[in-house]
Design an enzyme around this catalytic site. Structure first.
Site, PDB file in Angstrom:
ATOM      1  CG  ASP A  53      -2.016   1.041   0.935  1.00  0.00           C
ATOM      2  OD1 ASP A  53      -2.401   1.407  -0.119  1.00  0.00           O
ATOM      3  OD2 ASP A  53      -2.741   1.608   1.875  1.00  0.00           O
ATOM      4  CB  SER A  54       0.322   4.539  -1.563  1.00  0.00           C
ATOM      5  OG  SER A  54      -1.042   4.716  -1.049  1.00  0.00           O
ATOM      6  N   GLY A  55       0.619   4.000   1.556  1.00  0.00           N
ATOM      7  CA  GLY A  55       0.817   4.903   2.986  1.00  0.00           C
ATOM      8  C   GLY A  55      -0.710   5.907   2.926  1.00  0.00           C
ATOM      9  N   GLY A  56      -1.569   6.077   1.947  1.00  0.00           N
ATOM     10  CA  GLY A  56      -2.688   6.544   1.875  1.00  0.00           C
ATOM     11  C   GLY A  56      -3.602   6.368   3.003  1.00  0.00           C
ATOM     12  CG  PHE A  57      -6.117   2.712   5.075  1.00  0.00           C
ATOM     13  CD1 PHE A  57      -7.415   3.133   4.583  1.00  0.00           C
ATOM     14  CD2 PHE A  57      -6.166   2.019   6.149  1.00  0.00           C
ATOM     15  CE1 PHE A  57      -8.480   2.887   5.232  1.00  0.00           C
ATOM     16  CE2 PHE A  57      -7.138   1.726   7.087  1.00  0.00           C
ATOM     17  CZ  PHE A  57      -8.407   2.168   6.540  1.00  0.00           C
ATOM     18  CG  ASP A  92      -5.483   6.602  -1.843  1.00  0.00           C
ATOM     19  OD1 ASP A  92      -4.518   6.507  -1.143  1.00  0.00           O
ATOM     20  OD2 ASP A  92      -6.571   6.029  -1.782  1.00  0.00           O
ATOM     21  CG  HIS A 100     -10.083 -21.460  11.167  1.00  0.00           C
ATOM     22  ND1 HIS A 100     -10.572 -22.424  10.497  1.00  0.00           N
ATOM     23  CD2 HIS A 100     -11.135 -20.662  11.406  1.00  0.00           C
ATOM     24  CE1 HIS A 100     -12.179 -22.324  10.262  1.00  0.00           C
ATOM     25  NE2 HIS A 100     -12.390 -21.284  10.674  1.00  0.00           N
ATOM     26  N   GLY A 105     -11.480   4.344  -0.192  1.00  0.00           N
ATOM     27  CA  GLY A 105     -12.576   4.977   0.613  1.00  0.00           C
ATOM     28  C   GLY A 105     -13.695   4.319   1.145  1.00  0.00           C
ATOM     29  CD  GLN A 135     -10.322   7.308  -2.246  1.00  0.00           C
ATOM     30  OE1 GLN A 135     -11.472   7.315  -1.706  1.00  0.00           O
ATOM     31  NE2 GLN A 135      -9.127   6.313  -1.788  1.00  0.00           N
ATOM     32  CG  ASP A 182      -6.215  -4.969   1.098  1.00  0.00           C
ATOM     33  OD1 ASP A 182      -7.125  -4.399   0.728  1.00  0.00           O
ATOM     34  OD2 ASP A 182      -5.911  -4.487   2.369  1.00  0.00           O
TER      35      ASP A 182
END
Length: 315
Positions: free
Chosen positions: A29-33, A83, A277, A159, A132, A209
């Site tokens: 991931d880009s770090g946007g989250f 983003d 599991h 988003g 987005q 994911d």
RNA sequence: GGGUAGAUGCCCGAGUGGCUAAAGGGGGCAGACUGUAAAUCUGCUGGCUUACGCCUACGCUGGUUCGAAUCCAGCUCUGCCCA
């Protein structure tokens, strides 16, 4: 990974695959989250996102170009564009300006990729744009069209799963998917519960994911065909049955009573067994979904799965 | 036998006249968790009751007081010290 162990180690180790001894695909991931989830600790500007390194407190600036560069050096197979993930609720004005920023950042990402990455070749890194637009249909469509115009290897819907009601989440997907190319992967970021996964597949999503299977497992919840259970609950104290009839052989041999005991005793093995599991449950779920699609009976499969999964919790 | 410290809710432990059904832990019982700063966070945890409220509770028995987990007396038990 960029803060710890840091670029030096990642470079020395030759990227994530060798570092983690993982030969199968990796998506970064880009770090946007993080910008969204750690909202109190950062500041968004046109240039990028300023935040404090939580390890030593030093000021950092994460830009679209740096995010692409970091992901390239990690050597993941799929890198996400940088983003801005707007919060929920979010008024249309903010959603529109946030989207405009995400699109400008997408162009900067694209420019960096064009200047620094080979266009083809085995093992080249793929780049996915992120749609987005919050809950606004016209913004979602606009975002999808703008990203497709820039031409990426796949497209994600971002988003979502930011606190909105489930029907808004489905609508956000429905508002974006029709404008994404059929022949490229479509990816719903951060989703979801088992029924949500099937609902997304029904809406044309190919990739997911989610932290849910592992985080929830560490907290004592296990997915079963009859819905989630909390292994810590008293009712499992003397239950000799496996966590789920579909459990992987590595886990199926353990009784619910034993798994409960591991959790109550604070044994880390319990966390690992349930994590294993739940991941197996998800992999098995999407494998069955693929089979059902091939067999042409996906809708029947989805409906019967959800019916059984939600039976105990629905009135 | 003498001295001394103590006895609080399932456990540990704070409280030393009214604001105490009694802090805080632990344990127990539930709930939450969706692009992971999450083996985390939240709630409940004497009984009856929807609630108001009532009842029972700070070793035991009695006493002082308008009022006692808190003060006094005796007793029981426990730790430590001396014989």
């Amino acid at each position: 990974l960029w803060l710890r162990p840091g670029p030096e180690v990642m470079r020395e180790m030759g990227g994530l695959h060798r570092f983690a001894t993982w030969e199968r695909p990796i998506l970064t991931d880009s770090g946007g989250f993080q910008v969204w989830s750690l909202a109190k600790l950062r500041k968004i500007t046109e240039e990028g996102v300023r935040f404090n390194n939580h390890l030593d407190g030093s000021k950092m600036l994460l830009t679209p170009e740096l995010s692409m560069q970091i992901q390239a050096s990690l050597g993941s197979d799929i890198a996400m564009l940088f983003d801005e993930c707007p919060p929920y609720p979010c008024d249309e004005k903010y959603a529109a300006s946030s989207l405009a920023l995400t699109t400008r950042w997408a162009k900067r990402c694209k420019d960096w990729i064009t200047a620094n990455e080979p266009k083809s070749g085995e093992g080249r890194q793929h780049h996915f744009g992120i749609v987005q637009g919050s809950i606004y249909a016209d913004l979602r469509e606009q975002s999808a069209r703008e990203l497709v115009e820039l031409d990426f290897d796949g497209y994600a819907v971002g988003g979502v799963s930011v606190g909105e009601p489930e029907h808004e989440m489905f609508r956000a997907i429905e508002n974006a998917v029709p404008f994404l190319p059929f022949e490229k992967p479509r990816y719903a970021m951060g989703l979801g519960t088992p029924p949500q996964i099937l609902e997304m597949i029904a809406r044309g999503v190919d990739m997911f994911d989610c932290v849910m299977p592992t985080r929830i497992a560490r907290h004592g919840m296990a997915f079963t065909l009859d819905g989630p259970i909390n292994i810590k609950n008293l009712i499992h104290a003397k239950d000799p049955s496996p966590v789920c009839e579909s459990a992987h052989p590595h886990v199926a041999g353990f009784s619910r009573a034993y798994l409960r005991h591991l959790f109550r005793a604070g044994e880390i093995l319990g966390l690992r067994l349930l994590s294993f599991h739940n991941l197996h449950f998800y992999l098995s779920l999407v494998a069955r979904a693929r089979d059902a699609i091939s067999a042409g009976n996906f809708t029947e499969f989805k409906d019967s799965f959800i019916k059984r999964y939600t039976r105990s919790t629905e009135p």
